[in-house]
Design an enzyme around this catalytic site. Sequence first.
Site, PDB file in Angstrom:
ATOM      1  N   GLY A   1     129.497 -48.135  21.891  1.00  0.00           N
ATOM      2  CA  GLY A   1     129.654 -47.594  23.235  1.00  0.00           C
ATOM      3  C   GLY A   1     129.569 -48.675  24.291  1.00  0.00           C
TER       4      GLY A   1
ATOM      5  CG  ASP B   1     133.332 -39.967  16.603  1.00  0.00           C
ATOM      6  OD1 ASP B   1     132.129 -40.169  16.906  1.00  0.00           O
ATOM      7  OD2 ASP B   1     133.851 -38.832  16.610  1.00  0.00           O
TER       8      ASP B   1
ATOM      9  CB  SER C   1     116.595 -41.707  27.520  1.00  0.00           C
ATOM     10  OG  SER C   1     116.432 -41.165  28.814  1.00  0.00           O
TER      11      SER C   1
ATOM     12  CE1 TYR D   1     121.417 -38.869  26.806  1.00  0.00           C
ATOM     13  CE2 TYR D   1     119.319 -38.732  27.972  1.00  0.00           C
ATOM     14  CZ  TYR D   1     120.410 -39.464  27.547  1.00  0.00           C
ATOM     15  OH  TYR D   1     120.503 -40.800  27.858  1.00  0.00           O
TER      16      TYR D   1
ATOM     17  CB  ALA E   1     116.184 -32.751  21.098  1.00  0.00           C
TER      18      ALA E   1
ATOM     19  CE  LYS F   1     119.931 -41.214  24.434  1.00  0.00           C
ATOM     20  NZ  LYS F   1     120.630 -42.357  23.812  1.00  0.00           N
TER      21      LYS F   1
ATOM     22  CB  ILE G   1     120.460 -47.534  34.405  1.00  0.00           C
ATOM     23  CG1 ILE G   1     119.158 -47.615  33.578  1.00  0.00           C
ATOM     24  CG2 ILE G   1     121.097 -48.906  34.572  1.00  0.00           C
ATOM     25  CD1 ILE G   1     118.068 -48.469  34.195  1.00  0.00           C
TER      26      ILE G   1
END
Length: 247
Positions: A11, A64, A142, A155, A157, A159, A188
């Site tokens: 990514g 992917d 995060s 999200y 869960a 992280k 950020i």
Amino acid sequence: MLKGKVALITGSVRGIGKAISLCFAKAGANVVLNYNSEKSKEDAQDLVEEIRSMGVKAVAVKADVSKFEEAKELINTTIHTFGKLDVLVNNAGITKDMLLIRMTEEEFDQVVSVNLKGVFNCSKVATKAMLKTGGSIINMSSVVGINGNVGQSNYAATKAGVIGFTKSVAKEFASRKIRVNAIAPGFIQTDMTEVLADKVKEEVQKNIPMKRFGMGDEVAQVALFLASDLASYITGEVIRVDGGMAM
């Protein structure tokens, strides 16, 4: 700090991933970029050229990471191109924010597939490649994985899962000279935060002791430290880069 090293960043065409890629290149690493959609292909190639202008090698690979075979091919392409893999940064991630009562099963599954299973897929193949040489794996978590956040149960869960995964894998491979650490960024400045309304940004900043959003470079410098020999005795660690948000 990374001269002669080979680093793969998933990514890595924009945001934090791009910042890390440029930072590693400036430190002397040969870089493998990763993107997932055709619309990112041109941006990926532009970044390849920018990195090559720094005097190091770079390639971009479409994959992917949520699909094991594509993640495997990504790692294998890296090794075929450069002969080894020294640093893996599991940065690829998506959001599908929604209150739990309205969140669909698909929205939950998609986030888990990329953010958590993608880390598993790439790490599983990378650790096998690193067994002979050692290496550093850096997983992007995060502060949401530490504190939670309304509308981000999927999200958060993933992280939080990345943190548990990091600590477990770090214990498994510590004796094999493979270090595994995580970075937990706060807010950020990226494309994702740019779309927030000014009022929302102001409210968020009130909860950040340093009263500002972080920069991609500030996350990248921590990744550079963890990738380098300066962090040779650090594994299983989670470093927050959040301006004090999760204290």
